[in-house]
Enzyme design. Structure first.
Site, short mmCIF file in Angstrom:
data_model
loop_
_atom_site.label_atom_id
_atom_site.label_comp_id
_atom_site.label_asym_id
_atom_site.label_seq_id
_atom_site.Cartn_x
_atom_site.Cartn_y
_atom_site.Cartn_z
N GLU A 168 -22.71 82.71 -33.24
CA GLU A 168 -21.50 83.21 -32.58
C GLU A 168 -21.19 84.61 -33.08
O GLU A 168 -21.23 84.90 -34.27
CB GLU A 168 -20.28 82.32 -32.87
CG GLU A 168 -20.27 80.99 -32.17
CD GLU A 168 -18.93 80.27 -32.33
OE1 GLU A 168 -17.92 80.95 -32.62
OE2 GLU A 168 -18.91 79.05 -32.18
N GLU A 222 -19.22 75.21 -37.34
CA GLU A 222 -18.20 75.74 -38.25
C GLU A 222 -17.46 74.72 -39.10
O GLU A 222 -16.22 74.64 -39.04
CB GLU A 222 -17.20 76.59 -37.46
CG GLU A 222 -17.81 77.83 -36.85
CD GLU A 222 -16.80 78.76 -36.22
OE1 GLU A 222 -15.62 78.39 -36.10
OE2 GLU A 222 -17.20 79.89 -35.83
#
Length: 348
Positions: free
Chosen positions: A268, A156
């Site tokens: 995720e 991320e």
């Protein structure tokens, strides 16, 4: 809400129509086993951070999972930029990989750093892009050409312009290939790699436009996406009010993957034990299974021995048994998908 359902239905019809044949389902179905990313570079194992235990690994393998995304600390693995990796930490990481491998699991290595080293953002003088390439040159050499070890470039990155992130990612891929490592590489976008914002325009461009420019000398890469169902798509809020929007986002990036001729991995996603979240998990994973020509699979966020029972997305089993979210995942207990069919190692 009804308009969102109509949008999802329309998008789904386009994606299913584009699919040449019914898919048997994605190859990878698994979980993030969190714990090794905790603490700082001076942390003490099993006090400040922990790797997955044999008991936990066996539990999730027994549920039919065949991949673990394994978060770890960049700073502890490489205490000084552009310097050798910690021998102790490499040994811990390799022991964890072997523990997973012993249970038939593929491992997705995940430097869980959000595009930062300490407090310095990648691409700044304190953490230049070549330092990130250096990490991957050293790490790739440790796991080169092990087909059950995949390389997730970075967790991320969120505040790097897409054009800048693309250059950093391409530098890391070039570094990986420079040591002869042919492992599959998973490339995230910036802005948390969110599926819902993949086409959104920001300074530096959108992921959808810019990340088409990934360059891999051996063309062995896929894209990693993340997506949650709470109102701000962070995965930190209760409930799943945005479940329909999350599913629609996956349908949209499925179309983008077909446009680019690439595959995706949902690294995720997650939700609470609310009924709306269970339904959302089923809908999201159905998009992947129904479009397995475009998707490698998924890893649910998350589990780990240190996660409190009250943690919203937690699927670590408790004394009461399985967490309810597992019922929303397309798993066949004790029967793992054939991961060997997912990864082809290009010839040397």
């Amino acid at each position: 809400m009804s308009s969102m359902r109509s949008l999802f239905a329309a998008l789904a019809a386009v994606v299913v129509a584009a699919q040449p044949a019914a898919a048997a389902g994605v190859c990878f179905k698994g979980v993030n086993l969190s714990g090794a990313e905790y603490g700082d570079r001076h942390g003490v194992e099993n006090l400040n951070f922990t790797y997955p235990s044999e008991k936990t690994v066996a539990y999730f393998a027994g549920k039919g999972m065949n991949i673990v995304r394994l978060p770890f600390s960049w700073e502890r693995l490489q205490p000084t930029l552009n310097s050798p990796l910690s021998v102790v930490e490499v040994d811990r990481l390799k022991a964890a990989v072997q523990r997973l491998r012993d249970h038939g699991m593929t491992v997705l290595l995940d430097p869980h750093a959000f595009g930062y080293y300490d407090k310095a953002r990648l691409g700044t003088p304190e953490a230049p892009g070549f330092a990130f390439a250096d990490l991957w040159i050293r790490l790739a050499a440790e796991f080169a050409n092990e087909p059950d070890v995949l390389f997730g470039l970075m967790n991320e990155p969120y505040d790097i312009p897409a054009t800048e992130w693309l250059a950093i990612a391409n530098g890391a891929i070039a570094g990986i290939r420079s040591v002869g490592a042919r492992n599959l590489v998973l490339v995230p976008g910036t802005r948390w790699s969110g599926a819902h914002g993949w086409r959104a325009e920001y300074p530096g461009g959108s992921n959808a436009d810019v990340m088409r420019g990934v360059k891999d000398p051996i063309d062995n890469y896929a894209y990693e996406f993340h997506q949650y169902m709470d109102p701000d798509s962070s995965g930190t809020k209760g409930g799943c009010a945005a479940a329909d929007a999350a599913t629609a986002a996956l349908v949209d990036v499925t179309a983008w993957l077909r446009e680019t001729g690439r595959k995706g991995f949902l690294g995720e996603f997650g939700g609470s034990q609310d009924d709306a979240c269970i339904a959302g998990l089923k809908a999201m994973t159905a998009v992947l299974d129904d479009n397995a020509d475009a998707w490698l699979g998924f890893s649910y966020w998350a589990a780990g021995e240190w996660w409190p029972e009250t943690e919203i997305n937690n699927v670590q089993p408790t004394a009461k048994g399985d967490r309810k979210q597992l019922s929303g995942l397309p798993l066949t207990s004790g029967k793992q998908p054939d991961a060997a069919a997912c990864v082809t190692m290009p010839p040397a």
